[in-house]
Design an enzyme around this catalytic site. Structure first.
Site, PDB file in Angstrom:
ATOM      1  N   CYS A 114       3.704  28.467 101.708  1.00  0.00           N
ATOM      2  CA  CYS A 114       2.236  28.568 101.595  1.00  0.00           C
ATOM      3  C   CYS A 114       1.691  27.867 100.350  1.00  0.00           C
ATOM      4  O   CYS A 114       0.484  27.641 100.257  1.00  0.00           O
ATOM      5  CB  CYS A 114       1.807  30.026 101.625  1.00  0.00           C
ATOM      6  SG  CYS A 114       2.231  30.818 103.188  1.00  0.00           S
ATOM      7  N   HIS A 245      -5.434  30.438  98.716  1.00  0.00           N
ATOM      8  CA  HIS A 245      -4.616  30.545  99.929  1.00  0.00           C
ATOM      9  C   HIS A 245      -5.119  31.749 100.728  1.00  0.00           C
ATOM     10  O   HIS A 245      -5.395  32.812 100.170  1.00  0.00           O
ATOM     11  CB  HIS A 245      -3.155  30.731  99.534  1.00  0.00           C
ATOM     12  CG  HIS A 245      -2.269  31.056 100.688  1.00  0.00           C
ATOM     13  ND1 HIS A 245      -2.314  30.366 101.871  1.00  0.00           N
ATOM     14  CD2 HIS A 245      -1.319  32.029 100.852  1.00  0.00           C
ATOM     15  CE1 HIS A 245      -1.424  30.876 102.712  1.00  0.00           C
ATOM     16  NE2 HIS A 245      -0.817  31.882 102.119  1.00  0.00           N
ATOM     17  N   ASN A 275      -3.305  33.598 108.362  1.00  0.00           N
ATOM     18  CA  ASN A 275      -2.546  32.825 107.366  1.00  0.00           C
ATOM     19  C   ASN A 275      -1.939  31.593 108.043  1.00  0.00           C
ATOM     20  O   ASN A 275      -1.001  31.716 108.821  1.00  0.00           O
ATOM     21  CB  ASN A 275      -1.462  33.729 106.769  1.00  0.00           C
ATOM     22  CG  ASN A 275      -0.659  33.040 105.674  1.00  0.00           C
ATOM     23  OD1 ASN A 275      -0.736  31.825 105.510  1.00  0.00           O
ATOM     24  ND2 ASN A 275       0.119  33.813 104.942  1.00  0.00           N
TER      25      ASN A 275
HETATM   26  N1  COA Z   1      -0.418  47.595 112.845  1.00  0.00           N
HETATM   27  C1  COA Z   1      -0.266  48.910 112.558  1.00  0.00           C
HETATM   28  N2  COA Z   1       0.601  49.356 111.640  1.00  0.00           N
HETATM   29  C2  COA Z   1       1.347  48.448 111.000  1.00  0.00           C
HETATM   30  C3  COA Z   1       1.268  47.087 111.268  1.00  0.00           C
HETATM   31  C4  COA Z   1       0.343  46.679 112.239  1.00  0.00           C
HETATM   32  N3  COA Z   1       0.172  45.378 112.558  1.00  0.00           N
HETATM   33  N4  COA Z   1       2.125  46.416 110.487  1.00  0.00           N
HETATM   34  C5  COA Z   1       2.758  47.343 109.737  1.00  0.00           C
HETATM   35  N5  COA Z   1       2.295  48.568 110.076  1.00  0.00           N
HETATM   36  C6  COA Z   1       2.718  49.847 109.533  1.00  0.00           C
HETATM   37  C7  COA Z   1       4.108  49.829 108.950  1.00  0.00           C
HETATM   38  O1  COA Z   1       5.053  50.056 109.968  1.00  0.00           O
HETATM   39  C8  COA Z   1       4.050  50.942 107.972  1.00  0.00           C
HETATM   40  O2  COA Z   1       4.232  52.138 108.659  1.00  0.00           O
HETATM   41  P1  COA Z   1       5.077  53.360 108.022  1.00  0.00           P
HETATM   42  O3  COA Z   1       4.342  53.736 106.774  1.00  0.00           O
HETATM   43  O4  COA Z   1       5.031  54.389 109.090  1.00  0.00           O
HETATM   44  O5  COA Z   1       6.420  52.784 107.749  1.00  0.00           O
HETATM   45  C9  COA Z   1       2.629  50.878 107.480  1.00  0.00           C
HETATM   46  O6  COA Z   1       1.868  50.163 108.459  1.00  0.00           O
HETATM   47  C10 COA Z   1       2.501  50.124 106.186  1.00  0.00           C
HETATM   48  O7  COA Z   1       1.292  50.518 105.704  1.00  0.00           O
HETATM   49  P2  COA Z   1       0.845  50.042 104.297  1.00  0.00           P
HETATM   50  O8  COA Z   1       1.996  49.960 103.364  1.00  0.00           O
HETATM   51  O9  COA Z   1      -0.324  50.876 103.881  1.00  0.00           O
HETATM   52  O10 COA Z   1       0.351  48.599 104.637  1.00  0.00           O
HETATM   53  P3  COA Z   1      -0.182  47.615 103.582  1.00  0.00           P
HETATM   54  O11 COA Z   1      -1.478  48.112 103.059  1.00  0.00           O
HETATM   55  O12 COA Z   1       0.886  47.229 102.605  1.00  0.00           O
HETATM   56  O13 COA Z   1      -0.462  46.349 104.476  1.00  0.00           O
HETATM   57  C11 COA Z   1       0.410  44.180 104.891  1.00  0.00           C
HETATM   58  C12 COA Z   1       0.603  45.688 105.082  1.00  0.00           C
HETATM   59  C13 COA Z   1       1.577  43.466 105.565  1.00  0.00           C
HETATM   60  C14 COA Z   1      -0.899  43.760 105.526  1.00  0.00           C
HETATM   61  C15 COA Z   1       0.387  43.871 103.371  1.00  0.00           C
HETATM   62  O14 COA Z   1       1.512  44.453 102.756  1.00  0.00           O
HETATM   63  C16 COA Z   1       0.345  42.419 103.074  1.00  0.00           C
HETATM   64  O15 COA Z   1      -0.624  41.738 103.350  1.00  0.00           O
HETATM   65  N6  COA Z   1       1.387  41.886 102.400  1.00  0.00           N
HETATM   66  C17 COA Z   1       1.401  40.504 101.989  1.00  0.00           C
HETATM   67  C18 COA Z   1       1.584  39.618 103.196  1.00  0.00           C
HETATM   68  C19 COA Z   1       1.342  38.190 102.858  1.00  0.00           C
HETATM   69  O16 COA Z   1       0.327  37.853 102.321  1.00  0.00           O
HETATM   70  N7  COA Z   1       2.306  37.351 103.201  1.00  0.00           N
HETATM   71  C20 COA Z   1       2.202  35.964 103.063  1.00  0.00           C
HETATM   72  C21 COA Z   1       2.312  35.554 101.643  1.00  0.00           C
HETATM   73  S1  COA Z   1       2.082  33.838 101.554  1.00  0.00           S
END
Ligand code: COA
Length: 318
Positions: A114, A245, A275
């Protein structure tokens, strides 16, 4: 002294729109969850026979036309992509052929996930400053849909396909003030496609530790924007537009808060395409320029973080 400056931009998104509601029919998720955790409403998905080079060509043609040039004027082509059409030749060489260029100059791909577009822009800037390139085409293009596990809700809701491009030319005024590029391979395991050529595995899909990536990205972005402005001798208040980004709206707003920038001065497009990896910054830049928000003479701060981990910024006057 010679500088590089942006003289044209272009962008391309595939026709196929996949809404959050459509994804919720195949994996256990909801429009509300995706929008509240990421800001994404929909993403674009390339057609089965549509490749990274196909998308790159559309964006490149837009940027070349906006620059008032023809492909033969380009002596430097770099494509930032993690989803090349082939192992080789590079997507840049395929693109060069598509554009009808014969006996051209430099053409190669950059793989910094990215952060690829800021890496590629930094490299093009060096070539132009050194006087070894006159007109550089810098493309960010990714077909993430081809490496997504569509049954993994923790990744398939986040990514999309697209391409963005800029043409850079020599200028006696900045243009690009500076680029800051970094990497730390110790974080490789947090975001990876764990299969390759010399080390193949059965899993050719994007795998990510989302929460760790999120925390790291917020910290890295905050430090990066401060480091960039300090190195260039600018204040936060000098920046007209933050063009980040487009991975997660919460990461973007945390960076804006660190800069004490109102979200009205941040270009956000991820709600419409998710993304798009290497394409995300040039797509946002092209959107801001074409809708009239970003104007000539304004100071832009581009910043990205991605797999590797890699991260980097470009501070430039448009
Ligand atoms: N729909 C519903 N639930 C989901 C899900 C979806 N699409 N994806 C994950 N979950 C669940 C997980 O299984 C987890 O459940 P659990 O607690 O029962 O294990 C829970 O949601 C995670 O919740 P939380 O930790 O509050 O989510 P978050 O606020 O961290 O958001 C992301 C998750 C992935 C959106 C976030 O961590 C993120 O954006 N990370 C960076 C990703 C990124 O930018 N990557 C590219 C970098 S270049």
């Amino acid at each position: 002294m010679s500088f590089s400056a942006i003289i044209g931009t272009g962008g391309y998104l595939p026709d196929r729109v996949v809404s959050n509601a459509e994804l919720a029919r195949t994996v256990d998720t909801s429009d509300e969850w995706i929008r509240s955790r990421t800001g994404i409403r929909e993403r674009r998905v390339a057609a089965p026979d549509e490749s990274t080079c196909d998308m790159a060509e559309q964006a490149a043609r837009g940027a070349i036309a906006a620059a008032g040039l023809s492909p033969a004027d380009l002596d430097f082509i770099v494509v930032a992509t993690s989803t090349p059409d082939l192992i080789y030749p590079s997507t840049a060489c395929l693109l060069q052929k598509r554009l009808g260029i014969r006996n051209g100059g430099v053409a190669f791909d950059v793989q910094a996930v990215c952060s690829g577009f800021v890496y590629a822009t930094g490299i093009a800037d060096q070539f132009i400053r050194a006087g070894t390139a006159r007109h550089a085409l810098v493309v960010g293009a990714d077909a993430n849909s081809k490496i997504l596990d569509w049954s993994d809700r923790s990744t398939c809701v986040l990514f999309g396909d697209g391409a963005g491009a800029i043409v850079m030319g020599a200028s006696d005024r900045p243009g690009v003030y500076l680029t800051r590029l970094h990497a730390d391979g110790n974080y490789a395991h947090l975001l990876e496609v764990p299969s390759g050529v010399s080390r193949p595995s059965a899993d050719p899909h994007i795998r990510m530790h989302g929460a760790e990536v999120f925390k790291l990205a917020v910290n890295i972005m905050g430090d990066l924007v401060e480091e960039t402005l300090a190195a260039a001798g600018f204040e936060t208040t000098d920046v007209d537009w933050l063009i980040p980004h487009q991975a997660n709206e919460r990461i973007i707003s945390a960076t804006a808060r660190k800069l004490r920038m109102d979200m009205g001065r941040v270009i956000v497009t991820l709600d419409r395409h998710g993304n798009t990896s290497g394409a995300s910054i040039p797509l946002a830049l092209d959107t801001g320029i074409r809708d009239g928000r970003v104007r000539r003479g304004e100071l832009l701060l581009l910043e990205a973080v991605g797999g590797g981990f890699t991260w980097g910024s470009v501070l430039l006057r448009y």
